[in-house]
Design an enzyme around this catalytic site. Structure first.
Site, short mmCIF file in Angstrom:
data_model
loop_
_atom_site.label_atom_id
_atom_site.label_comp_id
_atom_site.label_asym_id
_atom_site.label_seq_id
_atom_site.Cartn_x
_atom_site.Cartn_y
_atom_site.Cartn_z
N ASN A 9 9.52 4.26 4.97
CA ASN A 9 8.56 4.76 3.98
C ASN A 9 8.55 3.77 2.82
OD1 ASN A 9 7.16 6.16 2.03
ND2 ASN A 9 8.68 7.79 1.77
N LYS A 11 6.68 3.66 0.31
CA LYS A 11 6.29 4.25 -0.98
C LYS A 11 5.27 3.34 -1.68
CE LYS A 11 10.63 6.69 -1.05
NZ LYS A 11 11.68 7.36 -1.82
N HIS A 95 6.53 15.06 1.19
CA HIS A 95 7.63 14.31 0.61
C HIS A 95 7.95 14.89 -0.77
CE1 HIS A 95 10.01 11.10 -1.11
NE2 HIS A 95 10.21 10.66 0.12
N GLU A 97 8.59 13.58 -3.47
CA GLU A 97 7.90 12.94 -4.59
C GLU A 97 6.49 13.50 -4.75
OE1 GLU A 97 8.74 8.93 -3.32
OE2 GLU A 97 10.86 9.31 -3.74
N GLU A 167 15.33 15.80 4.00
CA GLU A 167 15.65 14.86 2.92
C GLU A 167 16.14 15.64 1.70
OE1 GLU A 167 13.41 10.91 3.40
OE2 GLU A 167 12.05 12.27 2.40
N GLY A 173 16.86 7.91 -2.96
CA GLY A 173 16.84 6.81 -3.93
C GLY A 173 18.02 6.80 -4.88
N SER A 212 18.87 7.80 1.03
CA SER A 212 19.87 6.73 0.89
C SER A 212 20.50 6.30 2.22
CB SER A 212 20.94 7.13 -0.13
OG SER A 212 20.36 7.33 -1.40
P1 PGA Z 1 15.61 6.32 0.15
O1 PGA Z 1 14.24 7.17 0.33
O2 PGA Z 1 16.00 5.84 1.53
O3 PGA Z 1 15.24 5.20 -0.77
O4 PGA Z 1 16.62 7.24 -0.41
C1 PGA Z 1 14.06 8.01 1.43
C2 PGA Z 1 12.72 8.70 1.34
O5 PGA Z 1 12.30 9.04 0.22
O6 PGA Z 1 12.04 8.92 2.36
#
Ligand code: PGA
Length: 254
Positions: A9, A11, A95, A97, A167, A173, A212
C-alpha cells in the site's frame, strides 16, 4: 490450502520516476519467487503507468479506495469500473486512515464492498482496533462490528474471493507491530466469526496482517496458521524490503 497474498500500500507516495524504478527493481527481485500472490497499490494517478510497467510480470495491481458511485456528478471520485478498466484487481477499502481522516463509516465501507464485488474486483477490507479500544479489551468487538456491516448486507458468501486485512491501528506506521501470537489470536477470531455464518468461506478467506510489517518480522508473523500474508505500507516503498516479505510468505506457506 490458502495461497498467501502480500500487497504493498503505497499510500500518498510516488512519482512517475518512482513507479518505473520501484517496479523495475521488484520485477528483478521477485523474478524467481513463486508461491505467493503479490500486488502493489499505487495512488490512482499512477495506476495506468503501473499497469503498463508491470506488463508481463506476475505482480498484480491494487487501488487504495473506490467510490460507491459508478459515474455522474461526483467531483474528485474514482469508480470501481474505472479501476477495472485500467487493470486493477484488488481494491483496499476501509483503511483506518480513510476511516479516521475521511470519516468513512462501517456502512459506507460495506457499500463499497458491494460495489466492488458487483464490478468483479476483489475488496481488501481493512479492519482493526485503535490503541484505546485495544487497551479497553474491545479488539474482538470492534473487528466483529466492522465485519458485521458487510455480513449484514451481503452475507458470508461475499467473503468468497475477497480479502480481509487485520490492521491494528496502533501498529500502522508506528514500528510497533503486533506480536505473532497477538495477531494470530485476532486472525483466528476473525475466521471464527465468519465461520459462524459459513465455515467453507471462512476456511478459504485470505486474512492479511498489516501494521509495521518489515523484512525482520515477516517470517514469524507468517508462521502463524491464520496469517495469510500482509498488507505492507512503509516497507513496500523499498524493493528489497518488500521482496524479503514476499519471499518470507512464499517460504512459510509452502
Ligand atoms: P505500515 O502500514 O506497514 O507502514 O505500518 C500498513 C498499512 O497501513 O496498510
Amino acid at each position: 490450502m490458502r495461497h498467501p497474498l502480500v500487497m504493498g500500500n503505497w499510500k500518498l507516495n510516488g512519482s512517475r520516476q518512482m513507479v518505473n524504478q520501484l517496479i523495475a527493481d521488484l520485477r528483478q527481485e521477485l523474478s524467481s519467487v513463486d508461491g505467493c500472490d503479490v500486488a502493489i497499490a499505487p495512488p490512482f494517478v499512477y495506476l495506468d503507468l503501473a499497469k503498463h510497467t508491470l506488463s508481463g510480470s506476475r505482480i498484480l495491481l491494487g487501488a487504495q479506495n473506490a467510490d460507491i458511485n459508478l459515474s455522474g456528478a461526483f467531483t474528485g471520485e474514482t469508480s470501481a469500473n474505472m479501476l477495472k478498466d485500467v487493470g486493477t484487481k484488488y481494491v483496499i477499502i476501509g483503511h483506518s486512515e480513510r476511516r479516521t481522516y475521511h470519516k468513512e463509516s462501517d456502512e459506507l465501507i460495506a457499500e463499497k464492498f458491494a460495489v466492488l464485488k458487483e464490478a468483479g474486483l476483489i475488496p481488501v477490507l481493512c479492519i482493526g482496533e485503535t490503541e484505546t479500544e485495544n487497551e479497553a479489551g474491545q479488539t474482538e468487538a470492534v473487528c466483529a462490528r466492522q465485519l458485521d456491516a458487510v455480513l449484514k448486507t451481503m452475507g458470508a458468501a461475499a467473503f468468497e474471493d475477497s480479502v480481509i486485512a487485520y490492521e491494528p491501528v496502533w501498529a500502522i506506521g508506528t514500528g510497533k507491530s503486533a506480536t505473532p501470537a497477538q495477531a494470530q489470536a485476532v486472525h483466528k477470531f476473525i475466521r471464527g466469526h465468519i465461520a459462524k455464518h459459513n465455515a467453507d468461506v471462512a476456511a478459504k478467506v485470505i486474512i492479511q496482517y498489516g501494521g509495521s510489517v518489515n523484512a525482520g518480522n515477516a517470517a514469524e508473523l507468517f508462521s502463524q496458521p491464520d496469517i495469510d500474508g500482509a498488507l505492507v505500507g512503509g516497507a513496500s516503498l523499498k524493493a528489497d524490503a518488500f521482496a524479503e516479505i514476499v519471499k518470507a510468505a512464499a517460504k512459510a506457506k509452502k
